[in-house]
Design an enzyme around this catalytic site. Structure first.
Site, PDB file in Angstrom:
ATOM      1  N   ASP A 202      -6.603  -3.217   3.025  1.00 30.26           N
ATOM      2  CA  ASP A 202      -5.597  -2.915   3.827  1.00 30.26           C
ATOM      3  C   ASP A 202      -5.267  -2.745   5.173  1.00 30.26           C
ATOM      4  O   ASP A 202      -5.413  -2.422   5.766  1.00 30.26           O
ATOM      5  CB  ASP A 202      -5.250  -0.961   3.856  1.00 30.26           C
ATOM      6  CG  ASP A 202      -4.241  -0.340   3.931  1.00 30.26           C
ATOM      7  OD1 ASP A 202      -3.582   0.177   5.468  1.00 30.26           O
ATOM      8  OD2 ASP A 202      -3.175  -0.045   3.089  1.00 30.26           O
TER       9      ASP A 202
ATOM     10  N   ARG B 115       5.061   2.179   0.667  1.00 32.46           N
ATOM     11  CA  ARG B 115       5.236   1.143  -0.851  1.00 32.46           C
ATOM     12  C   ARG B 115       5.003   2.663  -1.606  1.00 32.46           C
ATOM     13  O   ARG B 115       3.902   4.023  -1.124  1.00 32.46           O
ATOM     14  CB  ARG B 115       4.756  -0.050  -1.697  1.00 32.46           C
ATOM     15  CG  ARG B 115       2.819   0.428  -1.250  1.00 32.46           C
ATOM     16  CD  ARG B 115       2.486  -0.709  -1.513  1.00 32.46           C
ATOM     17  NE  ARG B 115       1.119  -0.931  -1.769  1.00 32.46           N
ATOM     18  CZ  ARG B 115       0.194  -1.653  -2.007  1.00 32.46           C
ATOM     19  NH1 ARG B 115       0.558  -2.696  -3.147  1.00 32.46           N
ATOM     20  NH2 ARG B 115      -0.879  -2.091  -1.590  1.00 32.46           N
TER      21      ARG B 115
END
Ligand code: URA
Length: 205
Positions: A196, A101
């Site tokens: 994450d 991303r």
């Protein structure tokens, strides 16, 4: 689109292990795998089966065999769910979807997509973190372009924005998730979330 949130004490237990910032990668990977067993069981609740005749040691009886299943792991974090899928569904065929991303816009940037034959299969998309929904919507779109007709997404944590995104772009797919969290940070992380997922699985923080 049907959104199913797991309601099982062990799923809640393993999700808590994943959320805890003190959890180290080895324990994190184990907890992700264990939580994923519940996601798979829920996702395959309506899996088509074929009736077969078998013999027990005592007599003939009717049994059931699972139809074909494909899992597509969205890299990297989806790898954390793959072992449980392969363990529960040994005949599964596996594809990979590589998407990064853009850290500023959260837009998905594709770098790899390699599915097995998707015709007639139930396709499980493994994307643990449903944040903005960009990566998952992209992966589902690619799977559909490649012939998938029955798609179910396995997620660990979702943000409401990601769920809305999927509802708009793919109203025909179902999502199984362990929890829907409050919102997204200004860096597009799920809050409270677990950080994450890829970094925590592979110790890259
Ligand atoms: N991806 C992650 O790994 N974590 C988030 O919170 C959002 C996207």
């Amino acid at each position: 689109m049907q959104l199913t949130t797991l309601d099982h004490p062990l799923a809640k237990h393993y999700l808590t292990v994943l959320r805890d910032q003190k959890t180290e990668p080895e324990e994190f990977r184990n907890a992700a795998r264990r939580l994923c067993y519940s996601l798979v069981m829920e996702a395959t609740r309506d899996l088509p089966t074929e009736e077969v005749t078998i013999k027990t040691p005592l007599e003939e009886t009717t049994g059931y065999r699972s139809s074909s299943v494909v899992a597509i792991a969205v890299l990297r974090a989806g790898l954390g769910l793959l072992d449980a899928v392969i363990d529960l569904i040994p005949h599964v065929k596996v594809g990979f979807a590589g998407v990064q991303r853009n850290e500023d816009t959260a837009e998905p940037i594709e770098y790899y997509f390699k599915p097995p034959d998707l015709a007639e299969a139930t396709v499980l998309i493994l994307e643990p973190m449903l944040a903005t929904g960009g990566s998952l919507a992209w992966a589902v779109g690619k799977a559909k372009e490649s012939g998938a007709t029955r798609v179910i997404c396995l997620c660990v944590v979702a943000a409401p924005a990601g769920v809305d995104h999927m509802r708009r772009e793919h109203p025909d797919v179902d999502i199984i998730v362990a929890a829907v969290d409050r919102d997204l940070s200004d860096r597009f992380y799920i809050q409270p979330g677990l950080g994450d997922m890829g970094d925590r699985l592979f110790g890259t923080t």
